[in-house]
Design a protein around this motif. Structure first.
Motif: not given
Length: 292
Positions: A43-52, A27-41
């Motif tokens: 993890y969430t990515l925040l991206t600017a456009g398509d770029a993590p 909300e603050v920066v305008g990033w897009t939330v993308k789940d990048a979790s694995s069975p071990e961890l």
């Protein structure tokens, strides 16, 4: 990776509430939330456009029990992890997490001789691959070290990472020192005031409108600790804390509506720090400091 060597190339937020923190920064920066979790961890990515741009992970329970608090961690790309960690010990720094393979590459978490924490990475799988993008909205555009004594700690970073004092015409007595990596000015160092509890790194996120972003910080449960502060290059900055307690900063233009300057008495930083930061960054306008 060659063009990233010696630069901050990735950032992670270690937090106690990852879903809420992700929603806050989206909300603050305008990033897009993308789940990048694995069975071990988890993890969430925040991206600017398509770029993590940054990653979020849970602050380990063991760390919480030992008193660790939410914080942002910047990763600097290096060429030889084992050589650099050995060098850190020789230079008086500390290894907090020994070199290990992770979801983002081979990493080590370290501290400089005055206790400020950062991380090293090789084989990075995410990140800002093009340094020229550092002035774009959603990127991390500035890095600030609040040191115990910036004049004494700079040689550590110079020898370890090849950073150099930025070649600009500045007041020799200035307490704010700009530094560059591979010819690009990427941040500054200053001696922290006593009100800042320990040496640390502060990362600045680029936004289109600092005023609007600061309103979102307050509305989403964070706090603007200081600012908006106007810099001579038509850039404005605010220093903030997120709802979980992690410090961060924003920089960009400002519409000058809807938010008043915060009182220094409300925060741990003194009004003098505002003057120091503004004076220090006055010597190198944004368009120059971010030029590759």
């Amino acid at each position: 990776m060659v063009d990233q060597l010696g630069r901050f190339a990735w950032y992670e937020l270690l937090t106690t509430d990852r879903p809420s923190a992700a929603a806050f920064y989206a909300e603050v920066v305008g990033w897009t939330v993308k789940d990048a979790s694995s069975p071990e961890l988890a993890y969430t990515l925040l991206t600017a456009g398509d770029a993590p741009v940054v990653g979020l992970m849970d602050l380990p329970e063991e760390g919480v029990r030992m008193g660790a608090t939410p914080r942002w961690l910047g990763y600097v790309a290096v060429d030889d992890m084992d050589a650099r960690t050995s060098q850190i010990r020789r230079l008086g720094g500390a290894i907090l997490v020994s070199p290990t393979d992770s979801n983002i590459g081979r990493i080590a978490v370290v501290a400089d001789p005055q206790g400020a924490t950062l991380a090293l990475v090789t084989g990075l799988t995410y990140g800002q691959s093009q340094p020229s993008g550092l002035d774009q909205p959603g990127r991390v555009g500035w890095h600030e070290l609040l040191a115990e004594d910036r004049s004494k700690v700079f040689p550590f970073y110079g020898e370890l990472l090849g950073w150099q004092q930025a070649s600009v015409e500045a007041d020799p007595a200035s307490v704010y020192e700009l530094f560059s990596a591979a010819g690009q000015t990427i941040g500054g160092m200053l001696t922290k005031l006593p009100g800042v509890s320990q040496a640390c790194w502060l990362h600045y996120f680029n936004v289109d409108d600092v005023g609007a972003a600061a309103r979102r910080v307050n509305a989403r449960g964070g706090r603007v600790l200081q600012g908006p502060i106007e810099l001579p290059d038509d850039c404005w900055i605010v220093r903030c804390v997120d709802p979980q307690g992690a410090l961060f900063a924003l920089q960009g233009a400002w519409d000058q509506k809807g938010i008043e300057r915060s009182s220094a008495s409300e925060v741990t930083w003194s009004a003098k720090w505002e003057g120091i930061a503004s004076q220090g960054r006055m010597v190198l306008p944004k368009t120059k400091r971010q030029k590759s």
